[in-house]
Design an enzyme around this catalytic site. Structure first.
Site, PDB file in Angstrom:
ATOM      1  N   HIS A 193       0.814  -1.211   0.000  1.00  0.00           N
ATOM      2  CA  HIS A 193       0.000   0.000   0.000  1.00  0.00           C
ATOM      3  C   HIS A 193       0.853   1.269   0.000  1.00  0.00           C
ATOM      4  CE1 HIS A 193      -4.221  -1.275   0.248  1.00  0.00           C
ATOM      5  NE2 HIS A 193      -3.620  -2.420   0.465  1.00  0.00           N
ATOM      6  N   SER A 224      -0.439  -1.145  -6.049  1.00  0.00           N
ATOM      7  CA  SER A 224      -0.129  -2.296  -6.897  1.00  0.00           C
ATOM      8  C   SER A 224       0.300  -1.854  -8.287  1.00  0.00           C
ATOM      9  CB  SER A 224      -1.328  -3.237  -7.010  1.00  0.00           C
ATOM     10  OG  SER A 224      -2.456  -2.705  -6.434  1.00  0.00           O
ATOM     11  N   GLU A 232       6.893 -33.441  -0.345  1.00  0.00           N
ATOM     12  CA  GLU A 232       5.666 -33.013  -0.995  1.00  0.00           C
ATOM     13  C   GLU A 232       5.996 -32.370  -2.337  1.00  0.00           C
ATOM     14  OE1 GLU A 232       3.165 -34.439   0.378  1.00  0.00           O
ATOM     15  OE2 GLU A 232       2.006 -32.815   1.233  1.00  0.00           O
ATOM     16  N   LYS A 254     -14.575  -8.741  -8.390  1.00  0.00           N
ATOM     17  CA  LYS A 254     -13.617  -9.492  -9.200  1.00  0.00           C
ATOM     18  C   LYS A 254     -12.928 -10.574  -8.365  1.00  0.00           C
ATOM     19  CE  LYS A 254      -9.946  -8.830 -12.493  1.00  0.00           C
ATOM     20  NZ  LYS A 254      -8.966  -7.942 -13.067  1.00  0.00           N
ATOM     21  N   ASP A 255     -12.542 -10.197  -7.141  1.00  0.00           N
ATOM     22  CA  ASP A 255     -11.870 -11.172  -6.284  1.00  0.00           C
ATOM     23  C   ASP A 255     -12.816 -12.257  -5.816  1.00  0.00           C
ATOM     24  OD1 ASP A 255      -9.601  -9.801  -6.668  1.00  0.00           O
ATOM     25  OD2 ASP A 255      -9.506  -8.868  -4.690  1.00  0.00           O
TER      26      ASP A 255
END
Lengths: 325, 336
Positions: free
Chosen positions: B151, B155, B221, B177-178
């Site tokens: 912030h 972005s 993994e 959107k998210d």
């Protein structure tokens, strides 16, 4: 000068290199003093634009090889078994299990027959410590049947008020009785090999059901030149090809409740279905919940997609103009 | 609390959660596959940022916190994998903790200290359990810092240019959107979780840990495979450990390695080629990490390791030089 729809891209690039402050889109001013570096950048950007983009034409050729390579390796990786089978060991074939499809549930009749095979054949050496009689209720047996089965077993309990251990008939909350009191006893009785617990055997082996089925039905005479050690048996599906367990399933070894002919492959298929259920008793519930989840999420997704596109349509269709002031 | 961090009970308590606890199977499979999902997203995020060079200043602090998050996520996931106390838990822990013994002078005492004994045993399991609970709080704090740093500079965007003259509000645009992205993610997760929950896990971890029996192949993994491959490609133990650690640490250097003025690869066709070459080396390493240590995987692993590091230490700096010289060879002024 009015610019076409995608011209702002290059305007913005110019903006990056000239460090001109943009207050509002229509106040954009190109810096009057541009360095040679900035000029060259601008030249490149306009060259790209005019020549039908030099960058993207070449970049397709550039990017395609590694992309293809990455895809090929990803595909190889996905299709490779994690462990490389050694030369002595056969990879089990794929069998069409009744329960293996995404919407398929366990074959209850097969679980019941498979339990019979386990109880009459496997249980003399293999424990199933995680399975209780109550687990069978509603899956392969009724509550009465499970109770009756549990009561046939003598279970050690205690200590009682006098401090003595005592035996009592089994209850449905009791787990399946183990054939040996401890691992050492199990090894001693099986020429040094420990018969594994079968509660989760299907998920604890590569190729799961296919492997167990292939192993149970895979006993045969060793090929020419293969010497089998005393007390071991030849089985090409077992790592190294020599297994302490002897062939256990012969035609007619069990008499099924429902009259199904007890051939070797029938018994193997049923006991593997039973073991698959034991490894993952909530499979049917899980798949059902999966269908519910995917249906709900898909419906929500469609609504969300519509709302998102509706709300964004203004931004997606806006036109930015850059003008010389 | 149904899990018990004790070597005699851990394995069975996990099975108890899966079998007897109402919806325990759902919780356990979500936890198991959630880790995979987390790393799928983490890698996607990482690769996207590499593609768009989002690490370059002024977002370098966001990137540094991101690399720290990556490192501690790996640590948390590794420690979590030990808790079910299956064969791979025990032997994976043995292999990875033993790496520290490669350090001269204090290596062996360090490993003994971490184990709380002379092998991976009950004290190790106990402390790993509490660490698996504690480390997520560190991850939480780091992700807060990651956000705060983000912030600070806001972005980026695929063009790599300043977009501050035209901002789109969070609500409702990015929330919607998210939310859409979240649903897509849940859809994918549902397929994995409900229809194939064990496909990313190793069958050997459903066998109770046995210190007397080493599995023929010890495989971590899937999300650790590239780094495991790098470790095994280097024939020297200490060098292998150091190079494996540097394969993550080199990410933190990126903001200072990258020196070309255009951020986004949209304008850098040559960079795109090397980016996909890097991806190819990453996938190659993932594949090799799952393979036994034998020819041809040994030499292939060394080659991919070289390719992996070349991207950061050779291709990126020389590309920046090359591209700058390309640009300065143009002396045309566009008509405006």
């Amino acid at each position: 000068m009015k610019t076409s729809y995608w011209r702002p891209t290059w305007g913005l690039i110019h903006r990056l290199y000239t460090r001109t402050t943009i207050r509002t889109p229509n106040q954009l001013r190109l810096g009057s003093q541009t360095s040679s570096f900035q000029r060259s950048l601008l030249a490149l950007s306009s060259a790209q634009q005019e020549q039908g983009s030099w960058g993207s034409r070449h970049s397709k050729t550039f990017a395609s090889f590694p992309t293809i390579a990455a895809t090929v390796f990803a595909t190889i990786y996905m299709s490779c078994p994690i462990l490389k089978a050694d030369d002595e060991t056969l990879e089990p074939p794929k069998y069409p299990w009744n329960h293996s499809g995404p919407l398929s549930s366990f074959d209850a009749a097969a679980i019941r027959r498979g339990h019979q095979v386990y109880k009459n054949v496997c249980a003399s050496c293999h424990s199933m410590e995680s399975i209780a009689y109550r687990n069978l209720i509603g899956v392969a047996y009724t509550e009465e049947e499970a109770k009756a089965m549990a009561e046939e077993e003598e279970v050690e309990d205690g200590p009682n008020e006098e401090g003595e251990m005592f035996t009592r008939p089994g209850r449905i909350s009791d787990h399946f009785p183990a054939p040996y009191p401890n691992d050492e006893a199990a090894r001693y009785a099986n020429s040094g090999a420990l018969p594994p617990d079968l509660s989760y055997i299907v998920k604890a082996r590569h190729h799961g059901e296919d492997y167990i089925f292939a192993l149970l039905t895979g006993y045969r005479d060793p090929p020419e030149g293969v010497n089998i050690r005393e007390g071991l048996n030849y089985n090409p599906y077992f790592t190294g090809g020599q297994i302490a367990m002897a062939r256990a399933l012969y035609d007619g070894a069990v008499e099924f409740d429902d009259g199904t002919p007890a051939t070797t492959s029938q018994m193997a298929k049923d006991v593997v279905t039973f073991l698959a259920w034991a490894s993952d008793p909530h499979q049917d519930e899980r798949k059902k919940m999966g269908v519910q989840a995917i249906f709900t999420i898909s419906v929500l997704f469609l609504f969300a997609l519509y709302t998102k596109r509706l709300r964004w349509s203004l931004y997606k269709s806006r036109r930015i103009e850059f003008r010389d002031m | 609390m149904h899990y018990t961090p004790h070597i005699l009970f851990a394995f069975h308590s996990v099975e108890h959660i899966m079998r007897d606890v109402p919806f325990g199977w759902l919780l356990r499979y979500s936890h198991l596959n959630g880790a995979s999902l987390f790393f799928i997203l983490l890698y996607l995020h990482l690769f996207r940022n590499l593609y768009y060079s989002s690490y370059s200043p002024p977002r370098h602090w966001t990137w540094i916190f991101g690399v720290l998050l990556f490192f501690f996520s790996i640590l948390t996931a590794f420690i979590g994998y030990v808790l079910p106390w299956g064969q791979m838990s025990l032997w994976g822990a043995t292999v990875i903790t033993n790496l520290l013994s490669a350090f001269p002078l204090f290596g062996h005492s360090l490993v003994t200290w971490i184990w709380g004994g002379f092998s991976v045993d009950n004290p190790t399991l106990h402390r790993f359990f509490s660490l698996h609970f504690l480390l997520p709080f560190l991850l939480f704090a780091l992700s807060l810092l990651h956000m705060i740093a983000l912030h600070h500079s806001s972005s980026g965007n695929p063009l790599g240019l300043d977009s501050s003259f035209s901002k789109i509000p969070l609500s409702p645009y990015f929330l919607l959107k998210d939310f859409l992205g979240l649903l897509l993610l849940l859809l994918f997760f549902s397929f994995l979780l409900f229809f194939s929950p064990n496909s990313l896990a190793h069958p050997d971890n459903y066998i109770l840990a046995n210190p007397m029996l080493t599995p023929p192949h010890i495989v971590p993994e899937w999300y650790f495979l590239p780094f495991y491959a790098i470790l095994r490609s280097i024939p020297h133990k200490l060098a292998g450990v150091l190079i494996m650690i540097s394969s993550i640490a080199v990410l933190a250097l990126l903001p200072w390695i990258h020196s070309f003025s255009s951020r986004s690869s949209l304008f850098r066709p040559l960079f795109r080629f090397f980016f996909f070459l890097f991806l190819a080396s990453f996938f190659l390493l993932t594949w090799i990490g799952a393979m036994p240590v034998e020819s041809p995987f040994l030499s292939l692993g060394l080659f991919s390791t070289l390719l992996y590091f070349s991207f950061f230490l050779l291709f990126l700096p020389s590309l920046a030089l090359l591209e700058s010289s390309f640009l300065s060879s143009y002396h045309l002024l566009p008509s405006s």
